[in-house]
Scaffold this motif. Sequence first.
Motif, PDB file in Angstrom:
ATOM      1  N   TYR A  32      45.190  31.264  44.565  1.00 35.18           N
ATOM      2  CA  TYR A  32      45.418  32.705  44.522  1.00 35.18           C
ATOM      3  C   TYR A  32      46.278  33.270  43.366  1.00 35.18           C
ATOM      4  O   TYR A  32      47.059  32.407  42.912  1.00 35.18           O
ATOM      5  N   LEU A  33      46.055  34.464  43.030  1.00 31.32           N
ATOM      6  CA  LEU A  33      46.861  35.095  41.740  1.00 31.32           C
ATOM      7  C   LEU A  33      48.049  35.346  42.452  1.00 31.32           C
ATOM      8  O   LEU A  33      48.058  36.361  43.200  1.00 31.32           O
ATOM      9  N   GLN A  45      40.872  36.408  45.156  1.00 31.67           N
ATOM     10  CA  GLN A  45      40.219  35.044  45.169  1.00 31.67           C
ATOM     11  C   GLN A  45      41.517  34.077  45.503  1.00 31.67           C
ATOM     12  O   GLN A  45      42.518  34.272  45.428  1.00 31.67           O
ATOM     13  N   ASP A  82      46.146  39.187  34.318  1.00 33.39           N
ATOM     14  CA  ASP A  82      45.125  38.605  35.260  1.00 33.39           C
ATOM     15  C   ASP A  82      43.750  39.322  35.391  1.00 33.39           C
ATOM     16  O   ASP A  82      42.947  38.949  36.149  1.00 33.39           O
ATOM     17  N   SER A 132      48.479  39.247  42.363  1.00 32.66           N
ATOM     18  CA  SER A 132      47.692  39.784  43.287  1.00 32.66           C
ATOM     19  C   SER A 132      48.475  39.887  44.327  1.00 32.66           C
ATOM     20  O   SER A 132      48.701  40.899  45.302  1.00 32.66           O
ATOM     21  N   GLU A 157      36.295  38.770  37.425  1.00 31.46           N
ATOM     22  CA  GLU A 157      35.365  37.753  37.424  1.00 31.46           C
ATOM     23  C   GLU A 157      35.345  36.994  38.812  1.00 31.46           C
ATOM     24  O   GLU A 157      34.196  37.197  39.427  1.00 31.46           O
ATOM     25  N   SER A 158      36.477  37.117  39.803  1.00 30.00           N
ATOM     26  CA  SER A 158      36.348  36.708  40.886  1.00 30.00           C
ATOM     27  C   SER A 158      36.950  37.671  41.964  1.00 30.00           C
ATOM     28  O   SER A 158      36.816  37.231  43.086  1.00 30.00           O
ATOM     29  N   PRO A 183      39.470  28.459  43.130  1.00 27.93           N
ATOM     30  CA  PRO A 183      40.653  28.907  42.445  1.00 27.93           C
ATOM     31  C   PRO A 183      41.691  29.181  43.196  1.00 27.93           C
ATOM     32  O   PRO A 183      41.688  29.431  44.450  1.00 27.93           O
ATOM     33  N   ASP A 206      41.094  39.729  33.451  1.00 23.37           N
ATOM     34  CA  ASP A 206      39.857  39.007  33.180  1.00 23.37           C
ATOM     35  C   ASP A 206      39.625  38.153  34.566  1.00 23.37           C
ATOM     36  O   ASP A 206      38.631  38.031  35.079  1.00 23.37           O
ATOM     37  N   LYS A 207      40.458  37.449  35.152  1.00 28.65           N
ATOM     38  CA  LYS A 207      40.209  36.688  36.300  1.00 28.65           C
ATOM     39  C   LYS A 207      40.057  37.560  37.676  1.00 28.65           C
ATOM     40  O   LYS A 207      38.857  37.285  38.391  1.00 28.65           O
ATOM     41  N   VAL A 208      40.475  38.687  37.791  1.00 22.79           N
ATOM     42  CA  VAL A 208      40.275  39.812  38.671  1.00 22.79           C
ATOM     43  C   VAL A 208      38.594  40.277  38.641  1.00 22.79           C
ATOM     44  O   VAL A 208      37.975  40.402  39.607  1.00 22.79           O
TER      45      VAL A 208
END
Length: 329
Positions: A38-39, A242, A231, A42, A237-238, A36, A233-235
């Motif tokens: 990067y956010l 990430q 974000d 983040s 999860e990974s 993935p 959910d993504k945080v």
Amino acid sequence: MATPRLKYLSLGVLVFQTTSLVLIMRYSRTLQAEGPRYLASSAVVVAEVMKILICLLLVFKEHSYSVRALNSILRQEIAYKPVETLKLAIPSGIYTLQNNLLYVALSNLDAATYQVTYQLKILTTALFSVSMLGRRLGVYQWLSLLILMAGVALVQWPSESSVTSEKEAAVSPGSQFVGVTSVLVACCSSGFAGVYFEKILKESKQSVWIRNIQLGMFGLVFGLAGMLCFDGDKVMESGMFQGYNEVTWTVVTLQALGGLVIAAVIKYADNILKGFATSLSIILSTLISYFWLQDFEPTGVFFSGAILVIAATFLYGYEGKAAPNPSRA
């Protein structure tokens, strides 16, 4: 009082920081890598943490590396002055929004479109400077703003080349609209927050580093809230780190240092002059794109725009020396 050498040195550093940040941020958002990406939310949070740590170190140095003195100054200037601290909540929230929008913009726009559109912040900064700081601009200064905008537009005027066609084909109308809208909102927020912060800095005796710690504190809160909201959910999860790599950390570091460089520029000069330095970085970005990235072909329009930008810079500087504002301390 800042010496002219110090003032223009800070502007030169800002040109370097802005140029490298835009190029590397665009590269990081288009880099094809495994896993993935990067956010952006983040990255904004990590940049705020870095900025707070750097400012704490600078305050620590100013007080002869005394832990007791550092603890005392933080309590006196932050904990015991809640009203002064809360004043930074407004620009901090706007800066956090702006930083997130720039990631969105560079994810949806090519560097040329982004650079040209983002220069509208020069005009918004000038308007907010007049309305909020009571700054009076002369005829030559207003003319220099118009010349600068025309020059910037010419420098980044899209050319009918295969490279441009490929980029345009890869960008959908929807993402183009999202990118342009993000830049326009960022321009307005940049102008207001920059002038608001300048007003606070020049009306108080607090250290610029203390002010940046206060900004960073609110920015961290707003950034974390935005990351968890958009974000979360993504945080979960990974993790929030990430997709991080060397390029990502370079972008985050440049963004963290950028806020401090801008604060120094505001202290030694003003927001409009900062805008001219940023405009000069467009020329450098274009040259680097040609000689290093090899995705740009300079034309007569480019050289005409470069001349206009340089002329506007000197015109504004001449007006500032010829007719200084006596109301400014």
